[in-house]
Design an enzyme around this catalytic site. Structure first.
Site, PDB file in Angstrom:
ATOM      1  N   GLY A 103       0.816  -1.195   0.000  1.00  7.55           N
ATOM      2  CA  GLY A 103       0.000   0.000   0.000  1.00  7.55           C
ATOM      3  C   GLY A 103       0.859   1.258   0.000  1.00  7.55           C
ATOM      4  N   CYS A 104       0.215   2.390  -0.262  1.00  8.60           N
ATOM      5  CA  CYS A 104       0.970   3.640  -0.382  1.00  8.60           C
ATOM      6  C   CYS A 104       1.523   4.110   0.965  1.00  8.60           C
ATOM      7  CB  CYS A 104       0.113   4.726  -1.032  1.00  8.60           C
ATOM      8  SG  CYS A 104      -1.524   4.950  -0.282  1.00  8.60           S
TER       9      CYS A 104
END
Length: 344
Positions: free
Chosen positions: A154-155
């Site tokens: 994920g970011c």
């Protein structure tokens, strides 16, 4: 590498297609959207006019029939889909010899019991979950190269882990001490669907999902240390900043921390060790991660900040890095000379 992208209509899917279109070792064969998508039967460039002439392939509805007719023609598939979809379908591709790069959260957490809590669904493909490899490109190249299923991070975790791992891998952090990650992301992180909560007229800088965000267990799992994660939504389009505060063991000096970051990233072109605190504007629309840190030896505290583009280093360009590793290429292949291709 002949590939398909499933979830081509969203922000991350669009960025991924833009990057793959410029890659001379990868050929996009199919672009897929959900069966009920309003984008079906359009071309990609009709839906995203900025990419007219870059990619004009049709958007095809995904179905069991499409899978049966097409899967044997593919080398790899990228999922830019809801988490449940990739959790349901990734194993089917793997069983046909197709490598999966999953940009959703369908395989990021190793403990299946975490999915109902943090993602809201029961994970049924436990064999696929067991074989999935986390794909933090700068840290897990061998694993990425040798698996058929890559869980692209994920970011928020990407920025957080790039900040944390040089310290935790060397066991410089004070065990069982408080590690706090404050993250700030632009509204594109919420996806393309129009919602009142992510309307620019409504958005103000605000924390959300405190102590229950789905990225908290992901960061803790991959850092091998428990963290408190505080996400914030900010009124700008794209970009993400994570600032990590942690305590270090007695005797760990600034020199130790400096050497840890240099050893980790001096040969990683997409991670830039900056001489000042990073800015969102310096990484937006690029595949770079900018890192800076400061040590207080008296208080035995380190603060590290990392800025990335949430749609690129936090998703699409990191997926391309994973594909490059799978192809035996340098992870940054085709990314450095295209850093302004998607600039808005």
């Amino acid at each position: 590498m002949k590939v398909a992208v499933i979830g081509a209509s969203g922000y991350v899917g669009a960025e991924l297609i833009n990057l793959l279109s410029a890659h001379d070792k990868i050929s996009i064969e199919y672009l897929l959207v959900s069966e009920n998508s309003s984008s079906a039967d359009m071309t990609f460039s009709q839906l995203h006019p900025r990419y007219l002439g870059v990619c004009d392939l049709p958007l095809v509805c995904f179905s069991q029939g499409w899978f049966d007719d097409t899967v044997q023609k593919l080398d790899a598939v990228f999922f830019a889909t809801p988490h449940e979809f990739s959790a349901d379908w990734a194993q089917a591709f793997v069983e046909k010899g197709v490598k999966v790069f999953d940009l959703s959260g369908g395989f990021r957490l190793k403990n299946s019991e975490d999915y109902p809590i943090f993602y809201g669904f029961e994970h049924k493909n436990l064999s696929a979950l067991a074989q999935a490899t986390y794909g933090l490109a700068e840290w897990q190249q061998d694993d990425i190269a040798n698996t058929q299923l890559v869980a692209v991070p994920g970011c928020y975790p990407t920025a957080s882990l790039l900040s944390l791992k040089p310290i935790t891998v060397n066991n410089y952090h004070l065990e069982n001490s408080l590690i706090v990650v404050n993250g700030i992301s632009g509204v594109s992180g919420a996806g393309r669907k129009a919602l009142l909560a992510t309307s620019f007229y409504e958005v103000s800088l605000t924390p959300y999902n405190i102590l229950q965000h789905r990225h908290q267990p992901e960061i803790s799992q991959e850092a091998n240390a428990a963290v408190i994660f505080n996400p914030h939504l900010a009124p700008y389009k794209r970009g993400l900043l994570a600032t990590v505060t942690l305590q270090i063991k007695a005797g760990i000096t600034t020199k130790h921390i400096n050497e840890a970051f240099l050893n980790a990233y001096q040969d990683k072109p997409l991670v830039r060790l900056t001489g000042a605190w990073p800015k969102i504007d310096n990484v937006a629309n690029t595949p770079f991660a900018d890192l800076h840190w400061q040590v207080d030896e008296e208080k035995q505290v380190v603060v590290v900040s990392c800025a990335i583009d949430n749609l690129l280093k936090g998703a699409a360009s990191q997926a391309v890095q994973c594909a490059n590793i799978s192809l035996g290429l340098a992870s940054e292949y085709s990314l450095l000379h295209n850093v302004t291709l998607g600039k808005s």
